[in-house]
Design a protein around this motif. Structure first.
Motif: not given
Length: 159
Positions: A6, A10, A13
């Motif tokens: 995760a 993130g 991004a």
């Protein structure tokens, strides 16, 4: 492992706006269209071919091959980056960060994310309804999901 995945997603991004910022620094505004088109095309090709090539590698060579394929690719990219490296241009009169605007943007984005995250529970555009057992003079009562009855009420009909 899931938490690290995760975090990886993130942080990945941040790459999208970073590549656009690098292109804006490297090219003047009148010649920016072509580099952005090339970047977008490369992203589309990668998004389409990545899962396909990953599946072929996993099917024939195992899941570790997906990780090892990045080593020579990273080496080639590093060599190309060093070969075409140019010093950064001097900045003139760089604007400072406006903290008020950044704070307002963060609050607005937090509200938007909260509202979007609440859609599965509440639905979109459904008005709140009165239960059939609430009278027009009384305050509206919440209805139980999927029914037309207020909580903690029972109606017994005798024939």
């Amino acid at each position: 492992m899931i938490v690290l995945r995760a975090v990886q997603g993130g942080l990945a991004a941040f790459l999208q706006p970073a590549t656009l910022a690098l292109l804006r620094l490297a090219y003047p505004a009148d010649r920016l269209g072509k580099p952005i088109a090339i970047r977008t095309s490369a992203l589309a090709v990668a998004a389409g071919s990545g899962p396909l090539l990953g599946g072929v590698l996993v099917a024939h060579l195992g899941w570790r091959a997906v990780l090892w394929v990045n080593v020579p690719l990273a080496f080639v990219i590093a060599v190309l980056a060093l070969a075409v490296w140019t010093p950064a241009p001097q900045r003139v009169n760089s604007p400072r960060l406006n903290l008020t605007s950044a704070g307002l943007l963060a609050v607005a984005l937090a509200i938007l994310v909260h509202a979007l995250a609440d859609i599965p529970a509440r639905g979109v555009g459904r008005p709140r309804r009165r239960c059939s057992n609430s009278s027009p003079s009384s305050a509206p009562q919440p209805c139980l999901p999927g029914t037309n009855a207020a909580p903690h009420t029972r109606s017994f009909h005798q024939s």
